[in-house]
Design a protein around this motif. Structure first.
Motif, PDB file in Angstrom:
ATOM      1  N   LYS A 231      41.740  26.905  38.550  1.00 54.52           N
ATOM      2  CA  LYS A 231      41.623  27.401  39.918  1.00 54.52           C
ATOM      3  C   LYS A 231      40.526  28.467  39.960  1.00 54.52           C
ATOM      4  N   VAL A 232      39.632  28.356  40.953  1.00 56.12           N
ATOM      5  CA  VAL A 232      38.471  29.240  41.047  1.00 56.12           C
ATOM      6  C   VAL A 232      38.355  29.796  42.463  1.00 56.12           C
TER       7      VAL A 232
ATOM      8  N   VAL B  47      36.019  40.365  54.106  1.00 53.14           N
ATOM      9  CA  VAL B  47      35.916  39.389  53.023  1.00 53.14           C
ATOM     10  C   VAL B  47      36.389  40.007  51.698  1.00 53.14           C
ATOM     11  N   TRP B  48      36.281  41.328  51.566  1.00 57.33           N
ATOM     12  CA  TRP B  48      36.802  42.002  50.373  1.00 57.33           C
ATOM     13  C   TRP B  48      38.319  41.811  50.267  1.00 57.33           C
ATOM     14  N   GLN B  49      39.000  41.738  51.398  1.00 60.08           N
ATOM     15  CA  GLN B  49      40.453  41.484  51.366  1.00 60.08           C
ATOM     16  C   GLN B  49      40.742  40.129  50.717  1.00 60.08           C
ATOM     17  N   ASP B  50      39.901  39.136  51.001  1.00 65.76           N
ATOM     18  CA  ASP B  50      40.047  37.838  50.331  1.00 65.76           C
ATOM     19  C   ASP B  50      39.809  37.992  48.833  1.00 65.76           C
ATOM     20  N   ALA B  51      38.791  38.771  48.485  1.00 60.69           N
ATOM     21  CA  ALA B  51      38.487  38.988  47.068  1.00 60.69           C
ATOM     22  C   ALA B  51      39.656  39.652  46.358  1.00 60.69           C
ATOM     23  N   GLU B  52      40.260  40.641  46.990  1.00 59.60           N
ATOM     24  CA  GLU B  52      41.393  41.349  46.375  1.00 59.60           C
ATOM     25  C   GLU B  52      42.557  40.398  46.112  1.00 59.60           C
ATOM     26  N   LYS B  53      42.800  39.474  47.042  1.00 54.35           N
ATOM     27  CA  LYS B  53      43.877  38.490  46.829  1.00 54.35           C
ATOM     28  C   LYS B  53      43.562  37.602  45.629  1.00 54.35           C
ATOM     29  N   MET B  54      42.312  37.151  45.537  1.00 55.89           N
ATOM     30  CA  MET B  54      41.919  36.326  44.389  1.00 55.89           C
ATOM     31  C   MET B  54      42.058  37.100  43.079  1.00 55.89           C
ATOM     32  N   LEU B  55      41.630  38.352  43.098  1.00 57.77           N
ATOM     33  CA  LEU B  55      41.673  39.179  41.892  1.00 57.77           C
ATOM     34  C   LEU B  55      43.099  39.519  41.468  1.00 57.77           C
ATOM     35  N   ALA B  56      44.044  39.395  42.380  1.00 60.68           N
ATOM     36  CA  ALA B  56      45.450  39.689  42.059  1.00 60.68           C
ATOM     37  C   ALA B  56      46.243  38.437  41.711  1.00 60.68           C
ATOM     38  N   ASP B  57      45.631  37.256  41.855  1.00 57.79           N
ATOM     39  CA  ASP B  57      46.345  35.989  41.675  1.00 57.79           C
ATOM     40  C   ASP B  57      46.307  35.540  40.212  1.00 57.79           C
ATOM     41  N   PRO B  58      47.434  35.526  39.533  1.00 56.12           N
ATOM     42  CA  PRO B  58      47.444  35.132  38.118  1.00 56.12           C
ATOM     43  C   PRO B  58      47.079  33.665  37.897  1.00 56.12           C
ATOM     44  N   ASP B  59      47.118  32.848  38.948  1.00 58.61           N
ATOM     45  CA  ASP B  59      46.752  31.435  38.810  1.00 58.61           C
ATOM     46  C   ASP B  59      45.246  31.199  38.958  1.00 58.61           C
ATOM     47  N   THR B  60      44.517  32.207  39.435  1.00 56.70           N
ATOM     48  CA  THR B  60      43.068  32.064  39.600  1.00 56.70           C
ATOM     49  C   THR B  60      42.387  32.450  38.295  1.00 56.70           C
ATOM     50  N   TYR B  61      41.794  31.457  37.664  1.00 58.57           N
ATOM     51  CA  TYR B  61      41.199  31.606  36.332  1.00 58.57           C
ATOM     52  C   TYR B  61      39.839  32.291  36.381  1.00 58.57           C
ATOM     53  N   LEU B  62      39.077  32.032  37.458  1.00 55.24           N
ATOM     54  CA  LEU B  62      37.728  32.576  37.597  1.00 55.24           C
ATOM     55  C   LEU B  62      37.509  33.042  39.025  1.00 55.24           C
ATOM     56  N   VAL B  63      36.943  34.249  39.169  1.00 52.62           N
ATOM     57  CA  VAL B  63      36.550  34.777  40.478  1.00 52.62           C
ATOM     58  C   VAL B  63      35.072  35.143  40.406  1.00 52.62           C
ATOM     59  N   VAL B  64      34.303  34.687  41.380  1.00 51.67           N
ATOM     60  CA  VAL B  64      32.893  35.055  41.487  1.00 51.67           C
ATOM     61  C   VAL B  64      32.732  35.987  42.679  1.00 51.67           C
ATOM     62  N   LEU B  65      32.173  37.158  42.438  1.00 57.44           N
ATOM     63  CA  LEU B  65      31.859  38.125  43.489  1.00 57.44           C
ATOM     64  C   LEU B  65      30.333  38.099  43.653  1.00 57.44           C
ATOM     65  N   ASP B  66      29.885  37.158  44.462  1.00 56.74           N
ATOM     66  CA  ASP B  66      28.456  36.867  44.574  1.00 56.74           C
ATOM     67  C   ASP B  66      27.757  37.879  45.474  1.00 56.74           C
TER      68      ASP B  66
ATOM     69  N   ARG C 165      45.236  39.434  33.062  1.00 59.72           N
ATOM     70  CA  ARG C 165      44.534  39.508  31.776  1.00 59.72           C
ATOM     71  C   ARG C 165      43.683  38.271  31.487  1.00 59.72           C
ATOM     72  N   GLU C 166      44.118  37.104  31.921  1.00 59.81           N
ATOM     73  CA  GLU C 166      43.402  35.862  31.600  1.00 59.81           C
ATOM     74  C   GLU C 166      42.288  35.532  32.592  1.00 59.81           C
ATOM     75  N   GLN C 167      42.143  36.350  33.625  1.00 62.31           N
ATOM     76  CA  GLN C 167      41.168  36.048  34.678  1.00 62.31           C
ATOM     77  C   GLN C 167      39.774  36.573  34.317  1.00 62.31           C
ATOM     78  N   THR C 168      38.777  35.721  34.489  1.00 60.82           N
ATOM     79  CA  THR C 168      37.378  36.108  34.308  1.00 60.82           C
ATOM     80  C   THR C 168      36.751  36.355  35.672  1.00 60.82           C
ATOM     81  N   VAL C 169      35.879  37.354  35.740  1.00 62.08           N
ATOM     82  CA  VAL C 169      35.167  37.682  36.979  1.00 62.08           C
ATOM     83  C   VAL C 169      33.671  37.671  36.693  1.00 62.08           C
ATOM     84  N   ILE C 170      32.922  37.008  37.562  1.00 56.04           N
ATOM     85  CA  ILE C 170      31.461  37.043  37.499  1.00 56.04           C
ATOM     86  C   ILE C 170      30.960  37.841  38.694  1.00 56.04           C
TER      87      ILE C 170
END
Length: 199
Positions: free
Chosen positions: A60-61, A111-130, A155-160
Motif C-alpha cells: 500500500k502506497v 493536504v497535509w492532513q491527508d499526509a498525516e493520516k498516511m504517515l500514521a497508517d501502519p498498513d501504508t508501506y511507502l509515503v511520498v511527500l512530493d 516502524r516499517e513505513q518508508t517515506v520519500i
C-alpha cells in the motif's frame, strides 16, 4: 593481456570481499527516510519509480503532491487505478502562479492532513511527500510538525521526501539523501517540457 586479466581478477576479489562485508553488517530491518533533493531534474521521477516498485510487490502506497498536483502526470495516470495507491493533491498548483500566500497555506494545510493520516497508517508501506520542501521554505508548514509526524510513523513505513533545498533537520533525520545536480537542463535553452518524458 594475461597480466591485465590477473590484476582485474584480484581487484574484483577485493571488491567482492568489501561488498560481502557490508551486506553481512546490514542486519537492521525497518522503514527509511529517503530524500531526493538538489537543483537537478528527476527527484519526483525517482520517487514515482519507487512507488511503482512498491506497488509491484502489492504494498500500500500513499503519495502527496504539494506543488505539481494540477499538472499532468504520466506516472499517476498509469498507476492511479491500482487499489493500493492513494494520491492527495494540493489544490492550488504552482505557488508562483497563485501568488496568494493565505490560499496556498490553507491548501497546504488541507493536504497535509491527508499526509498525516498516511504517515500514521501502519498498513501504508511507502509515503511520498512530493515537493514538501517548498512548503517548509515558504512557511506553509511547520518543520516541528513535520518532524513529529515522521518520528511517530510506523516502524516499517518508508517515506520519500522530494524537492530542492531540503530542510537541514530533515536531512539530519534521513537514512539516505540523494542530491541531484543540474549540469544542463533543456528548459534553460528554450526547450519545452515534453509529455511522456518530463511529465
Amino acid at each position: 593481456m594475461t597480466d591485465r586479466n590477473t590484476r582485474h581478477k584480484a581487484s574484483m576479489e577485493k571488491l567482492k570481499a568489501r561488498v560481502d562485508e557490508k551486506v553481512a553488517d546490514a542486519t537492521e530491518q525497518r522503514g527509511l527516510i529517503l530524500i531526493n533533493t538538489g537543483n537537478g531534474k528527476g527527484k519526483t521521477t525517482a520517487a514515482w519509480g519507487t512507488v511503482t516498485r512498491a506497488l509491484g510487490y502489492g504494498y500500500k502506497v500513499g503519495v502527496v503532491q504539494f506543488i505539481k498536483g494540477l499538472w499532468e502526470c504520466g506516472e499517476r495516470n498509469r498507476l492511479e487505478e491500482d487499489p493500493n495507491l492513494s494520491v492527495a493533491i494540493m489544490a492550488t498548483g504552482f505557488t508562483w502562479e497563485t501568488q496568494n500566500r493565505e490560499a496556498d497555506t490553507q491548501a497546504c494545510q488541507e493536504v497535509w492532513q491527508d499526509a498525516e493520516k498516511m504517515l500514521a497508517d501502519p498498513d501504508t508501506y511507502l509515503v511520498v511527500l512530493d515537493e514538501i520542501t517548498y512548503m517548509l521554505k515558504f512557511g506553509y508548514l511547520d518543520i516541528a510538525e513535520v518532524k513529529a509526524a515522521l518520528e511517530k510513523r510506523p516502524r516499517e513505513q518508508t517515506v520519500i521526501i522530494t524537492g530542492r533545498n531540503a530542510h537541514r533537520d530533515l536531512v539530519a533525520m534521513a537514512d539516505t539523501v540523494t542530491e541531484m545536480q543540474e549540469v544542463r537542463h533543456a528548459f534553460n535553452n528554450g526547450i519545452q517540457a515534453r509529455r511522456g518524458i518530463d511529465f
